[in-house]
Design an enzyme around this catalytic site. Structure first.
Site, PDB file in Angstrom:
ATOM      1  N   ALA A   1       0.818  -1.222   0.000  1.00 19.52           N
ATOM      2  CA  ALA A   1       0.000   0.000   0.000  1.00 19.52           C
ATOM      3  C   ALA A   1       0.847   1.265   0.000  1.00 19.52           C
ATOM      4  O   ALA A   1       0.412   2.311  -0.486  1.00 19.52           O
ATOM      5  CB  ALA A   1      -0.949  -0.003   1.199  1.00 19.52           C
TER       6      ALA A   1
ATOM      7  N   HIS B   1       3.666   1.714  -1.727  1.00 17.55           N
ATOM      8  CA  HIS B   1       3.967   1.962  -3.145  1.00 17.55           C
ATOM      9  C   HIS B   1       2.734   2.508  -3.870  1.00 17.55           C
ATOM     10  O   HIS B   1       2.829   3.410  -4.704  1.00 17.55           O
ATOM     11  CB  HIS B   1       4.401   0.664  -3.838  1.00 17.55           C
ATOM     12  CG  HIS B   1       5.698   0.105  -3.334  1.00 17.55           C
ATOM     13  ND1 HIS B   1       5.753  -1.049  -2.585  1.00 17.55           N
ATOM     14  CD2 HIS B   1       6.972   0.522  -3.480  1.00 17.55           C
ATOM     15  CE1 HIS B   1       7.022  -1.312  -2.297  1.00 17.55           C
ATOM     16  NE2 HIS B   1       7.778  -0.372  -2.816  1.00 17.55           N
TER      17      HIS B   1
ATOM     18  N   LEU C   1       4.921  -0.016   6.540  1.00 17.81           N
ATOM     19  CA  LEU C   1       4.849  -1.003   5.467  1.00 17.81           C
ATOM     20  C   LEU C   1       6.219  -1.136   4.806  1.00 17.81           C
ATOM     21  O   LEU C   1       6.902  -0.157   4.534  1.00 17.81           O
ATOM     22  CB  LEU C   1       3.802  -0.597   4.442  1.00 17.81           C
ATOM     23  CG  LEU C   1       2.362  -0.511   4.939  1.00 17.81           C
ATOM     24  CD1 LEU C   1       1.405  -0.283   3.764  1.00 17.81           C
ATOM     25  CD2 LEU C   1       1.954  -1.763   5.702  1.00 17.81           C
ATOM     26  N   SER C   2       6.594  -2.377   4.537  1.00 18.05           N
ATOM     27  CA  SER C   2       7.874  -2.683   3.916  1.00 18.05           C
ATOM     28  C   SER C   2       7.759  -3.996   3.169  1.00 18.05           C
ATOM     29  O   SER C   2       7.060  -4.916   3.621  1.00 18.05           O
ATOM     30  CB  SER C   2       8.976  -2.796   4.976  1.00 18.05           C
ATOM     31  OG  SER C   2      10.161  -3.340   4.427  1.00 18.05           O
ATOM     32  N   SER C   3       8.442  -4.078   2.036  1.00 18.24           N
ATOM     33  CA  SER C   3       8.446  -5.332   1.287  1.00 18.24           C
ATOM     34  C   SER C   3       9.057  -6.454   2.110  1.00 18.24           C
ATOM     35  O   SER C   3       8.747  -7.633   1.897  1.00 18.24           O
ATOM     36  CB  SER C   3       9.223  -5.157  -0.019  1.00 18.24           C
ATOM     37  OG  SER C   3       8.628  -4.171  -0.830  1.00 18.24           O
TER      38      SER C   3
END
Length: 279
Positions: free
Chosen positions: A35, A37, A184-186
């Site tokens: 989210a 990105h 949020l992080s990959s």
């Protein structure tokens, strides 16, 4: 959404759009989209006529080969997310499209290269600037949209844009968090359920410092935040620093015009970063 895989295709497509006076917004990513990105894509769509996103897991910015191999690459689901967004063009090159043979790159980044993230990831920002310079040379966007979570990276890229007199303008967009506060992080996909709960210590430490900023000294804030991280099982803090947000040098004084707190820690085997603007 159009998917292009070669530099020539992208340059040609954007040149045609530019001739019709379209403004180009660019969102460079390494995929594993979330989210955060999508927020960059949304903001780019609001501020520019044409939104270009790139997905490229750049090998030169990984100083650990295992980290490169483990980096998530859910390309099909990434494409579906972008198709549902305001993205007009996806640039999806292979490594040999972006790098040919032996290439040398060294940009003078000053102290930014060896502090905080630079200290723990030597060579990382040389790789970042190398690939972003390549991408900007191809796309020549009006605006580049970047996330605040990688605050030091934004500062490094601003340094590069100024030093090389590149025509693109960088736009930093706010951190997107889950409801419980986790940025949020990959890399969050690597966290187990237990580790994900432990990872909340990063945002809790930042929110604590924000809440008590007017009540405690800089050193007290840093010490208390470090204790919060260090006392959390499964969490190994690497740094917690309060810096001048304009220079990223540690600030001993609250009189500094703009102040940011930054944190990095390993949670299990996963390394996470986060930050919060205090002033």
């Amino acid at each position: 959404m159009e998917i292009l895989t070669s530099k020539a295709q992208l340059a040609e497509a954007l040149q045609e759009l530019r001739q019709t006076n379209k403004t180009i917004g660019f969102v460079p990513t390494m995929g594993a989209l979330h989210a955060g990105h999508m927020t960059l894509i949304k903001i780019a769509g609001e501020l520019t006529d044409v939104v270009v996103a790139s997905i490229f897991v750049n090998p030169t910015q990984f100083n650990n080969s295992d980290d490169l191999q483990k980096y998530p690459r859910p390309v099909e689901s990434d494409i579906k997310l972008l198709q549902q967004s305001k993205c007009n063009i996806l640039f999806l090159p292979e490594v040999d499209e972006m790098y040919t043979g032996e290439e040398s790159w060294n940009l003078d980044l000053g102290y930014l290269e060896n502090t905080l993230e630079g200290k723990f990831r030597p060579g990382h920002y040389q790789g970042v600037t190398q690939i972003v310079k390549k991408l900007l040379d191809i796309a020549n966007p009006d605006f580049v949209f970047l996330g605040q979570k990688d605050f030091q990276q934004v500062m490094v890229l601003e340094h590069m844009v100024k030093a090389l007199e590149l025509p693109s303008e960088l736009v930093m967009c706010p951190i997107v968090r889950d409801d419980d506060g986790l940025a949020l992080s990959s890399r969050n996909v690597h966290l187990s359920r237990t580790e994900r709960q432990q990872a909340l210590s990063l945002s809790k430490a930042l929110f604590y410092v924000q809440k008590h900023f007017d009540l405690l000294t800089i050193n007290q804030l840093k010490e208390n935040a470090w204790l919060m991280l260090d006392s959390e099982p499964g969490v190994v803090p690497e740094y917690f620093e309060i810096c001048d947000a304009d220079t990223l040098l540690p600030t001993p004084s609250k009189d500094t015009r703009s102040i940011i707190a930054l944190v990095a820690a390993k949670v299990g085997e996963t390394r996470l970063i986060d930050n919060i603007i205090l002033k």
